[in-house]
Design a protein around this motif. Structure first.
Motif, PDB file in Angstrom:
ATOM      1  N   ALA A 108      40.593  26.275  41.120  1.00  0.00           N
ATOM      2  CA  ALA A 108      40.024  27.105  42.187  1.00  0.00           C
ATOM      3  C   ALA A 108      39.103  26.266  43.078  1.00  0.00           C
ATOM      4  CB  ALA A 108      39.266  28.283  41.590  1.00  0.00           C
ATOM      5  N   ALA A 109      38.280  25.432  42.468  1.00  0.00           N
ATOM      6  CA  ALA A 109      37.375  24.580  43.243  1.00  0.00           C
ATOM      7  C   ALA A 109      38.165  23.654  44.168  1.00  0.00           C
ATOM      8  CB  ALA A 109      36.483  23.770  42.305  1.00  0.00           C
ATOM      9  N   GLU A 110      39.249  23.093  43.669  1.00  0.00           N
ATOM     10  CA  GLU A 110      40.086  22.216  44.495  1.00  0.00           C
ATOM     11  C   GLU A 110      40.709  22.975  45.659  1.00  0.00           C
ATOM     12  OE1 GLU A 110      42.921  20.293  41.933  1.00  0.00           O
ATOM     13  OE2 GLU A 110      41.350  19.223  40.835  1.00  0.00           O
ATOM     14  N   ALA A 111      40.957  24.267  45.486  1.00  0.00           N
ATOM     15  CA  ALA A 111      41.537  25.097  46.539  1.00  0.00           C
ATOM     16  C   ALA A 111      40.457  25.732  47.420  1.00  0.00           C
ATOM     17  CB  ALA A 111      42.413  26.189  45.918  1.00  0.00           C
ATOM     18  N   GLY A 112      39.194  25.420  47.151  1.00  0.00           N
ATOM     19  CA  GLY A 112      38.102  25.985  47.933  1.00  0.00           C
ATOM     20  C   GLY A 112      37.797  27.434  47.603  1.00  0.00           C
ATOM     21  N   ILE A 113      38.132  27.852  46.381  1.00  0.00           N
ATOM     22  CA  ILE A 113      37.925  29.233  45.942  1.00  0.00           C
ATOM     23  C   ILE A 113      36.731  29.279  44.987  1.00  0.00           C
ATOM     24  CG2 ILE A 113      38.939  31.171  44.666  1.00  0.00           C
ATOM     25  CD1 ILE A 113      41.703  30.048  45.522  1.00  0.00           C
ATOM     26  N   ALA A 114      35.804  30.167  45.248  1.00  0.00           N
ATOM     27  CA  ALA A 114      34.631  30.316  44.384  1.00  0.00           C
ATOM     28  C   ALA A 114      35.030  30.958  43.058  1.00  0.00           C
ATOM     29  CB  ALA A 114      33.574  31.167  45.075  1.00  0.00           C
TER      30      ALA A 114
ATOM     31  N   GLN B 274      48.476  33.807  39.570  1.00  0.00           N
ATOM     32  CA  GLN B 274      48.217  35.064  40.285  1.00  0.00           C
ATOM     33  C   GLN B 274      46.838  35.051  40.928  1.00  0.00           C
ATOM     34  OE1 GLN B 274      48.792  37.817  37.123  1.00  0.00           O
ATOM     35  NE2 GLN B 274      51.003  37.928  37.391  1.00  0.00           N
ATOM     36  N   ALA B 275      45.863  34.513  40.220  1.00  0.00           N
ATOM     37  CA  ALA B 275      44.495  34.485  40.740  1.00  0.00           C
ATOM     38  C   ALA B 275      44.369  33.519  41.918  1.00  0.00           C
ATOM     39  CB  ALA B 275      43.517  34.101  39.640  1.00  0.00           C
ATOM     40  N   LEU B 276      44.989  32.374  41.826  1.00  0.00           N
ATOM     41  CA  LEU B 276      44.826  31.356  42.856  1.00  0.00           C
ATOM     42  C   LEU B 276      45.611  31.664  44.126  1.00  0.00           C
ATOM     43  CD1 LEU B 276      44.868  28.144  40.654  1.00  0.00           C
ATOM     44  CD2 LEU B 276      42.885  29.327  41.627  1.00  0.00           C
ATOM     45  N   VAL B 277      46.721  32.354  44.001  1.00  0.00           N
ATOM     46  CA  VAL B 277      47.556  32.633  45.172  1.00  0.00           C
ATOM     47  C   VAL B 277      46.865  33.573  46.155  1.00  0.00           C
ATOM     48  CG1 VAL B 277      48.895  34.614  44.315  1.00  0.00           C
ATOM     49  CG2 VAL B 277      49.952  32.979  45.876  1.00  0.00           C
ATOM     50  N   THR B 278      45.933  34.374  45.690  1.00  0.00           N
ATOM     51  CA  THR B 278      45.250  35.325  46.579  1.00  0.00           C
ATOM     52  C   THR B 278      44.264  34.636  47.513  1.00  0.00           C
ATOM     53  OG1 THR B 278      43.380  35.774  45.111  1.00  0.00           O
ATOM     54  CG2 THR B 278      45.385  37.115  44.798  1.00  0.00           C
ATOM     55  N   GLY B 279      43.689  33.525  47.065  1.00  0.00           N
ATOM     56  CA  GLY B 279      42.670  32.851  47.863  1.00  0.00           C
ATOM     57  C   GLY B 279      41.323  33.542  47.814  1.00  0.00           C
ATOM     58  N   SER B 280      41.227  34.648  47.097  1.00  0.00           N
ATOM     59  CA  SER B 280      39.979  35.407  46.972  1.00  0.00           C
ATOM     60  C   SER B 280      39.086  34.780  45.906  1.00  0.00           C
ATOM     61  CB  SER B 280      40.275  36.847  46.551  1.00  0.00           C
ATOM     62  OG  SER B 280      41.090  37.482  47.491  1.00  0.00           O
ATOM     63  N   PRO B 281      37.771  35.035  45.979  1.00  0.00           N
ATOM     64  CA  PRO B 281      36.896  34.563  44.903  1.00  0.00           C
ATOM     65  C   PRO B 281      37.391  35.078  43.556  1.00  0.00           C
ATOM     66  CG  PRO B 281      35.595  35.422  46.722  1.00  0.00           C
ATOM     67  CD  PRO B 281      37.032  35.750  47.020  1.00  0.00           C
TER      68      PRO B 281
END
Length: 108
Positions: A77-83, A44-51
């Motif tokens: 998250a780091a691999e997806a470019g998410i802080a 759920q957290a990663l699908v948003t793309g938000s920090p």
């Protein structure tokens, strides 16, 4: 604010959409009983793309499974470019991170 809560008898993982991004709130005992909930929360957290902000203020215990969740979330998250950052981390997390040599791994 959207709130999705996953819980077991002694602990819970909440996913909250806030202005700062997605907040993962760890409450009570974060252990193997929450393994499936942790996976769902990570998705759920990663699908948003938000920090992503991990809030352990209300955590009272984190075992190796809970620690793995925090580290896997951070790396995915780091691999997806998410802080990813920690919000006022509780000692139950910071002490374990220091113990295994990852005390500076996540920004606060």
């Amino acid at each position: 604010m959207e709130l999705i809560e996953h819980s077991a008898a002694a602990g819970a993982i909440r996913v909250e959409a806030q202005d700062c991004g997605t907040v993962i709130v760890l409450v009570g005992e974060i252990d193997g009983a929450l393994r499936d909930d942790a996976s769902a929360s990570m998705g759920q957290a990663l699908v948003t793309g938000s920090p992503v902000v991990i809030d352990t203020t209300l955590a009272t215990f984190i075992d190796s499974t809970g620690l793995a969740f925090v580290l896997q979330l951070s790396r995915a998250a780091a691999e997806a470019g998410i802080a990813v950052s920690l919000r006022d981390p509780h000692r139950v997390l910071t002490d374990v991170l220091e113990l295994i040599g990852l005390g500076g791994e996540l920004p606060v």
